[in-house]
Motif scaffolding. Structure first.
Motif, mmCIF file in Angstrom:
data_model
loop_
_atom_site.group_PDB
_atom_site.id
_atom_site.type_symbol
_atom_site.label_atom_id
_atom_site.label_comp_id
_atom_site.label_asym_id
_atom_site.label_seq_id
_atom_site.Cartn_x
_atom_site.Cartn_y
_atom_site.Cartn_z
ATOM 1 N N CYS A 15 53.932 61.588 7.861
ATOM 2 C CA CYS A 15 53.473 60.220 8.103
ATOM 3 C C CYS A 15 54.125 59.223 7.162
ATOM 4 O O CYS A 15 54.135 58.014 7.444
ATOM 5 N N LEU A 16 54.638 59.708 6.029
ATOM 6 C CA LEU A 16 55.268 58.800 5.076
ATOM 7 C C LEU A 16 56.757 58.603 5.356
ATOM 8 O O LEU A 16 57.343 57.594 4.960
ATOM 9 N N GLN A 17 57.374 59.546 6.034
ATOM 10 C CA GLN A 17 58.808 59.448 6.333
ATOM 11 C C GLN A 17 59.034 58.740 7.669
ATOM 12 O O GLN A 17 58.192 58.796 8.566
ATOM 13 N N GLU A 18 60.143 58.088 7.755
ATOM 14 C CA GLU A 18 60.525 57.470 9.019
ATOM 15 C C GLU A 18 60.917 58.574 10.004
ATOM 16 O O GLU A 18 61.706 59.453 9.671
ATOM 17 N N PRO A 19 60.368 58.536 11.216
ATOM 18 C CA PRO A 19 60.706 59.594 12.190
ATOM 19 C C PRO A 19 62.135 59.426 12.706
ATOM 20 O O PRO A 19 62.656 58.313 12.782
ATOM 21 N N SER A 20 62.752 60.541 13.024
ATOM 22 C CA SER A 20 64.116 60.474 13.570
ATOM 23 C C SER A 20 64.111 59.814 14.942
ATOM 24 O O SER A 20 65.061 59.116 15.315
ATOM 25 N N ASP A 21 63.018 60.010 15.682
ATOM 26 C CA ASP A 21 62.862 59.372 16.991
ATOM 27 C C ASP A 21 61.511 58.671 17.020
ATOM 28 O O ASP A 21 60.468 59.341 17.090
ATOM 29 N N PRO A 22 61.495 57.314 16.905
ATOM 30 C CA PRO A 22 60.222 56.577 16.863
ATOM 31 C C PRO A 22 59.309 56.894 18.031
ATOM 32 O O PRO A 22 58.084 56.759 17.912
ATOM 33 N N LYS A 23 59.877 57.325 19.177
ATOM 34 C CA LYS A 23 59.024 57.609 20.324
ATOM 35 C C LYS A 23 58.401 59.004 20.256
ATOM 36 O O LYS A 23 57.502 59.321 21.014
ATOM 37 N N LYS A 24 58.909 59.823 19.330
ATOM 38 C CA LYS A 24 58.355 61.167 19.161
ATOM 39 C C LYS A 24 57.835 61.359 17.728
ATOM 40 O O LYS A 24 58.032 62.404 17.111
ATOM 41 N N ASP A 25 57.210 60.339 17.240
ATOM 42 C CA ASP A 25 56.672 60.339 15.864
ATOM 43 C C ASP A 25 55.544 61.373 15.756
ATOM 44 O O ASP A 25 54.573 61.334 16.523
ATOM 45 N N SER A 80 34.725 60.976 17.353
ATOM 46 C CA SER A 80 35.983 61.251 16.664
ATOM 47 C C SER A 80 37.114 61.175 17.674
ATOM 48 O O SER A 80 36.999 61.719 18.785
ATOM 49 N N PHE A 81 38.197 60.527 17.292
ATOM 50 C CA PHE A 81 39.340 60.424 18.208
ATOM 51 C C PHE A 81 40.613 60.278 17.392
ATOM 52 O O PHE A 81 40.599 59.949 16.198
ATOM 53 N N VAL A 82 41.728 60.521 18.058
ATOM 54 C CA VAL A 82 43.018 60.554 17.390
ATOM 55 C C VAL A 82 43.803 59.292 17.706
ATOM 56 O O VAL A 82 43.841 58.825 18.849
ATOM 57 N N LEU A 83 44.435 58.765 16.640
ATOM 58 C CA LEU A 83 45.348 57.626 16.782
ATOM 59 C C LEU A 83 46.758 58.128 16.508
ATOM 60 O O LEU A 83 47.026 58.714 15.437
ATOM 61 N N GLU A 84 47.658 57.935 17.469
ATOM 62 C CA GLU A 84 49.041 58.391 17.336
ATOM 63 C C GLU A 84 49.952 57.212 17.019
ATOM 64 O O GLU A 84 49.726 56.098 17.487
ATOM 65 N N ARG A 85 50.944 57.496 16.196
ATOM 66 C CA ARG A 85 51.894 56.425 15.850
ATOM 67 C C ARG A 85 53.074 56.471 16.811
ATOM 68 O O ARG A 85 53.742 57.500 16.957
ATOM 69 N N ARG A 86 53.299 55.347 17.462
ATOM 70 C CA ARG A 86 54.415 55.203 18.383
ATOM 71 C C ARG A 86 55.160 53.914 18.063
ATOM 72 O O ARG A 86 54.584 52.828 18.070
#
Length: 579
Positions: A19-29, A43-49
């Motif tokens: 979560c601290l590193q920049e993903p290689s593919d922002p769409k597959k974070d 309870s629910f999940v929040l995904e970073r896109r």
């Protein structure tokens, strides 16, 4: 429904690094955060896109139903990850723990199947969540519960000294971290205050914790509830004392505390029970230096715990004593009541060692071997360093004044209750070796107090004893003189009788005068030069008796003599038997 109230966040199956590193593919974070809403328990999940968090597709329907216009908490998640990132530097996380976590030794405190890494992950999640979105003065019930949980979890770091040191170091770094907002940095400061008070509390506990692992575990466990009470303002206002201070688990800890220490600590007694112990800790804890903003409220609640536990400690003491053997409780309470300092306790232990208790008509009676007790006390006193003797003398005088002075009263625990009774003096015969040994010990202790180079000005000094043998001798001399003077009245009047009666009268006066001087020295509590009072009384009494006798009883042949009757007009005496 209003805005959601968040409890803890967590990273479900994801490393902090991801979560601290920049993903290689922002769409597959891979970064995702699971959040828990307090009111709905949802309870629910929040995904970073593409740099933004959104509700995971599998939870979208339930979230939309509960919160139709829901927006992910971007600031809170960012600050949560900032805190997790700083803790990752010192501890790693459950996915990638650092090598140092293998040194932590608290697995015996964890639940079945729980690992050290999982426990730390859980604790850090709570702390990071509280820093990002907790409340220091919560209004909603769930927010209050979350504050209590955060305080409790913060105290868990103390299970290992290294873990605690790393946690404190991390929080100190976060206090000035500009990635956190002002309110979040304030919560970090508050957590550091919580940990500093816990550190002071555990430092006070340490000597007792070192005596037993069982005691150590109980005190650590109880410290969490005490810290919650001290720092969560709503606990006292809304829940009173029962929620944190008087629970069944607290009472069970009190039982373990007594059961263990009564076996391993020779100086433990019922008055040093768990509640009295915590009350004394609160008294010391109030002196902990804290930022001004927190000091007033902290001391108010510390005072409250001290007051409540002092009362509860006395109740616990009486309950413990009532459940023990009668003589054991009697002796224990005498130590509690009259041996309330180490020096006085040492004196009391010596007296009680040479005391026997006998029961008659349901009441205790005491017998002492005072000769042995006095010798042991004097020997112990001589063995002390010079700088400690003055304090020991004051302690001895205090005990003697309280328990061995004529006509005194003392408090004992007997028949399962506190009672007032005559003190030990009433158990000594009028005369005898033990009584004489007691009186000599009192005179010795008074002399030691006066001779000490740095006496502590004792406020309680036992009264000197009446010098019985001397007094009886003086009264005997006075009585003998009186008897002799009276017996001489049977003789014909003569100069010899006058002198003999005068000498006996002076002897009586001297004897009674000496006795009066003796009594005066006792009344004035004189222990040095008391013989001068006897001598002075003897001289005054003898002189007064002699002068009085000489004035009232003229010597035959001297002074005025009554005239012999004569016949008027004649110079010669009249013969009363003549014509």
């Amino acid at each position: 429904m209003g805005d959601p109230i968040y409890e803890r966040f967590r990273l479900p199956g994801v490393s902090v690094q991801e979560c601290l590193q920049e993903p290689s593919d922002p769409k597959k974070d891979p970064c995702k955060v699971e959040v828990r809403e307090a009111e709905t328990k949802l309870s629910f999940v929040l995904e970073r896109r593409e740099g933004k968090f959104q509700v995971a597709s599998g939870d979208a329907a339930s979230v939309a139903k509960a919160f139709p216009s829901y927006k992910p908490p971007a600031r809170e998640i960012a600050e949560y990850l900032t805190v997790r990132g700083e803790f990752f530097k010192t501890l790693g996380d459950e996915q990638k723990p650092l090598e140092i976590t293998k040194q932590f030794k608290f697995k015996h405190l964890l639940g079945e199947g729980q690992t050290v890494e999982a426990a730390i992950e859980s604790w850090v999640n709570v702390i990071a969540s509280f820093v990002s979105h907790g409340q220091m003065d919560p209004r909603a019930a769930k927010a209050k519960e979350f504050q209590e949980e955060a305080v409790m979890v913060a105290t868990y770091f103390s299970v290992d000294p290294t873990l605690r040191a790393l946690a404190v170091k991390t929080l100190q770094g976060l206090k000035g971290n500009e990635k956190l907002g002002a309110e979040s940095r304030k919560r970090v400061e508050w957590l550091l205050v919580v940990l500093s008070v816990q550190e002071a509390m555990l430092a006070h506990f340490k000597p007792t914790m070192d005596k037993s692992q069982a005691i150590s575990d109980e005190l650590r466990a109880r410290s969490s509830g005490l810290i919650q009470f001290l720092f969560c303002n709503h606990v006292l206002a809304e829940k009173g004392t029962n929620d944190k201070l008087s629970t069944p688990s607290v009472q069970n800890s009190a039982k373990i505390f007594h059961d263990v220490l009564s076996k391993v600590d020779p100086h433990y007694n019922a008055a040093k029970n768990y509640f009295a112990y915590i009350a004394s800790a609160m008294k010391a804890l109030k002196e902990t230096e804290l930022p001004t903003a927190y000091l007033k409220d902290f001391r108010t609640r510390a005072n409250f715990i001290q007051s409540e536990y002092e009362k509860k400690g006395r109740e616990e003491m009486l309950n413990i004593l009532a459940g023990q053997d009668a003589e054991k409780s009697l002796r224990e309470y005498l130590i509690i009541k009259y041996g309330d300092t180490p020096a006085k306790a040492m004196v009391m232990e010596t007296f009680l060692k040479h005391m026997k208790v006998k029961t008659s008509k349901g009441k205790p009676h005491f017998e002492f071997n005072m000769e042995k007790a006095a010798k042991e006390i004097q020997d112990d006193h001589a063995a002390l360093p010079l700088e400690m003797r003055a304090r020991a003398t004051v302690a001895l005088l205090d005990v003697l004044q309280g328990l061995f002075e004529k006509s005194g009263k003392m408090e004992i625990f007997w028949d399962k209750k506190l009672q007032e009774t005559d003190n030990f003096y009433a158990n000594f015969p009028l005369m005898g070796a033990n009584k004489n040994a007691l009186e000599k010990l009192i005179l010795w202790a008074r002399g030691e107090a006066k001779d000490a180079k740095d006496p502590l000005a004792p406020k309680k000094i036992p009264h000197v004893a009446v010098r019985k043998w001397t007094l009886l001798s003086e009264l005997g001399i006075g009585a003998a003189g009186t008897a002799t003077a009276l017996s001489l009245l049977a003789l014909d009047e003569s100069e010899e009788r006058w002198w003999g009666q005068g000498a006996a009268t002076i002897t009586a006066g001297a004897g009674f005068g000496a006795a009066a001087g003796n009594a005066l020295s006792y009344a004035l509590d004189i222990d040095e030069g008391d013989w001068a009072f006897d001598l002075g009384g003897s001289l005054v009494g003898g002189l007064a008796a002699g002068l009085t006798y000489g004035f009232l009883v003229p010597k035959p042949g001297n002074g005025f003599q009554p005239p012999t009757p004569t016949d008027p007009g004649r110079r010669h005496p009249v013969d009363p038997y003549g014509p």
